[in-house]
Design a protein around this motif. Structure first.
Motif, PDB file in Angstrom:
ATOM      1  N   LEU A 101       1.029  -1.324   0.056  1.00 31.98           N
ATOM      2  CA  LEU A 101       0.202  -0.059  -0.073  1.00 31.98           C
ATOM      3  C   LEU A 101       0.876   1.273  -0.107  1.00 31.98           C
ATOM      4  N   ARG A 102       2.313   1.078  -0.261  1.00 36.70           N
ATOM      5  CA  ARG A 102       3.079   2.357  -0.071  1.00 36.70           C
ATOM      6  C   ARG A 102       2.794   3.563  -1.004  1.00 36.70           C
ATOM      7  N   VAL A 107      -1.118   6.518   3.206  1.00 35.31           N
ATOM      8  CA  VAL A 107      -0.176   5.680   3.951  1.00 35.31           C
ATOM      9  C   VAL A 107       1.160   6.803   3.685  1.00 35.31           C
ATOM     10  N   GLN A 108       1.289   7.533   2.795  1.00 36.81           N
ATOM     11  CA  GLN A 108       2.635   8.496   2.866  1.00 36.81           C
ATOM     12  C   GLN A 108       2.230   9.841   3.736  1.00 36.81           C
ATOM     13  N   LYS A 112       4.509  10.805   6.994  1.00 32.31           N
ATOM     14  CA  LYS A 112       5.018  12.150   7.313  1.00 32.31           C
ATOM     15  C   LYS A 112       4.510  12.798   8.522  1.00 32.31           C
ATOM     16  N   ALA A 113       3.209  12.654   8.688  1.00 29.24           N
ATOM     17  CA  ALA A 113       2.488  13.283  10.089  1.00 29.24           C
ATOM     18  C   ALA A 113       3.294  12.709  11.129  1.00 29.24           C
TER      19      ALA A 113
END
Length: 185
Positions: A101-102, A107-108, A112-113
């Motif tokens: 699922l990248r 997911v991204q 980053k969060a």
């Protein structure tokens, strides 16, 4: 009961310490200093400094030392296992799931969060250490040491272990104030 508390403290750190050592240090501090009060903040700072000067992951070294202090050899093994088992399980589960699922935006975004949250946790812990150093060294020496460390680590690229090692060596070889006062009497 203490072994159970030790296991749960480091298990929580292992489960929530997303991002490695820097993310887990404030969590360890919260568990061992604030929640269970096994050690005080000054001793935590000493353990962190020595642990950073040694090779290997900081969370595991801290778990081993604190586990030993709290529960002997069994506590050491208990704390180390509790801190690494979540990582092993999560790596297997999450990496197999996320690898497929990248490319998904959520997911991204999740990845980053986490970065700012870890940054805030580290900033709070850094401020706590700086405030404690002002009590022991004073405002001027603490500020100078902070600025020199930022220059050496941030701009010159020297590994923090060298600074920690130099400061430990300085502290060990410097004559104590009590000894100097005794000689003047």
């Amino acid at each position: 009961m203490k072994q159970y508390q030790l296991f749960m403290a480091f298990f929580r750190v292992g489960m929530l310490g997303y991002g490695g050592g820097p993310a887990s240090i404030p969590l360890v501090h919260k568990e061992v200093v604030e929640k269970y009060k096994w050690i005080d903040g000054d001793e935590f700072g000493d353990i962190l400094a020595i642990g950073n000067a040694l090779p290997g992951p900081i969370a595991t070294k801290m778990a081993g030392y604190i586990g030993y202090r709290v529960g002997g050899y069994l506590g050491m093994v208990n704390a180390i296992v509790a801190s690494i088992v979540p990582t092993i399980i999560l790596m297997i589960v999450i990496l197999t799931s996320l690898s497929s699922l990248r490319e998904q935006t959520w997911v991204q975004g999740m990845t980053k969060a986490v970065v700012p949250v870890v940054g805030v946790m580290m900033a709070v812990l850094t401020w706590d250490f700086f405030a404690k150093s002002k009590q022991g060294l004073g405002w001027a020496k603490s500020s100078i040491l902070l600025l020199v460390s930022v220059v050496i680590i941030g701009f010159l690229g020297l590994h923090p272990a060298f600074i920690i090692g130099a400061l430990l060596l300085f502290a060990l070889t410097r004559p104590s104030k009590k000894k100097q006062e005794g000689e003047q009497s």
